[in-house]
Design an enzyme around this catalytic site. Structure first.
Site, PDB file in Angstrom:
ATOM      1  N   SER A  46       0.865  -1.175   0.000  1.00 50.60           N
ATOM      2  CA  SER A  46       0.000   0.000   0.000  1.00 50.60           C
ATOM      3  C   SER A  46       0.903   1.227   0.000  1.00 50.60           C
ATOM      4  O   SER A  46       1.769   1.363   0.877  1.00 50.60           O
ATOM      5  CB  SER A  46      -0.903   0.004   1.229  1.00 50.60           C
ATOM      6  OG  SER A  46      -1.845   1.049   1.172  1.00 50.60           O
ATOM      7  N   GLU A  47       0.735   2.109  -0.983  1.00 50.79           N
ATOM      8  CA  GLU A  47       1.721   3.177  -1.165  1.00 50.79           C
ATOM      9  C   GLU A  47       1.764   4.201  -0.042  1.00 50.79           C
ATOM     10  O   GLU A  47       2.687   5.010   0.033  1.00 50.79           O
ATOM     11  CB  GLU A  47       1.556   3.879  -2.514  1.00 50.79           C
ATOM     12  CG  GLU A  47       0.254   4.590  -2.752  1.00 50.79           C
ATOM     13  CD  GLU A  47      -0.730   3.747  -3.536  1.00 50.79           C
ATOM     14  OE1 GLU A  47      -1.499   4.338  -4.307  1.00 50.79           O
ATOM     15  OE2 GLU A  47      -0.739   2.517  -3.380  1.00 50.79           O
TER      16      GLU A  47
END
Length: 217
Positions: A46-47
């Site tokens: 998840s960025e």
């Protein structure tokens, strides 16, 4: 519509192999986490700063410190690692086996438009530009049409996220590969005919000689 999105997410989850490092975009792509096969280990990135996303949190069991890049409450695997945004984007720019993104439009050459409709206010492109540039494979998951209008087109009409980046498209109607010759339908859902999927598409489709039924389970 919820059932159709689940169908898409279930099929997308079959794209991964044991050991893959995969980013899931916001919206429909986040649902893919719920259907990763039990016999493989896929690390979901998840960025906003962690690797080890496990799926959406159950209502009433949310941890306020664990959210995905879209702000939704999620869960994490026991071996989760948290890090700062710069480290996260360093991973996105060259270490991902795949990224799964939604789309407003996809062109037959693989161009992607998924971040803005002119005249509407948005916060920005987010991490999509980095993700499509850095991942080895870009998979678009989307309903095949938007209010009856095709989303797969000869050319995108909306501002592009990136050119020629999409590898595969998965919709409720089928699975399609983006090739130099055009978009090749490799799987067709039994609910639809070749004529149905072509009528819902804004470019000429190529049907694989090995066309098979779209897998759901």
């Amino acid at each position: 519509m919820a059932d159709l999105k689940e169908r898409i997410a279930r099929r997308c989850a079959k794209e991964f192999k044991d050991g893959d490092f995969v980013n899931l975009g916001i919206g429909l792509p986040t649902q893919v986490a719920n259907y990763i096969p039990d016999d493989i280990t896929v690390t979901l990135h998840s960025e906003n700063g962690f690797a080890g996303l496990a799926g959406m949190a159950e209502p009433g069991k949310e941890d306020v410190d664990i959210i995905n890049s879209g702000g939704a409450y999620v869960t994490a695997v026991p071996w989760v690692k948290y890090f700062d945004t710069s480290t996260s984007f360093g991973m996105a720019r060259g270490h991902l086996d795949a990224t799964v993104l939604g789309a407003m439009e996809v062109a037959e050459n693989g161009d992607l438009a998924n971040w803005i409709v002119p005249g509407q206010k948005v916060a920005g492109m987010g991490g999509a530009m980095d993700l499509v540039a850095g991942a080895k494979k870009v998979i678009v998951v989307s309903l095949h049409t938007q209010k009856g209008a095709p989303k797969i087109l000869e050319k995108c009409t909306l501002p592009l996220t990136a050119e020629k980046c999409v590898s595969k498209i998965i919709t409720e109607m089928g699975v399609m590969e983006v090739t130099p010759e055009g978009i090749v339908v490799t799987e067709l859902h039994p609910d639809y005919t070749q004529e149905d999927i072509q009528a819902a598409t804004g470019c000429k489709l190529i049907f694989s000689p090995d066309l098979k039924a779209m897998e759901e389970e």
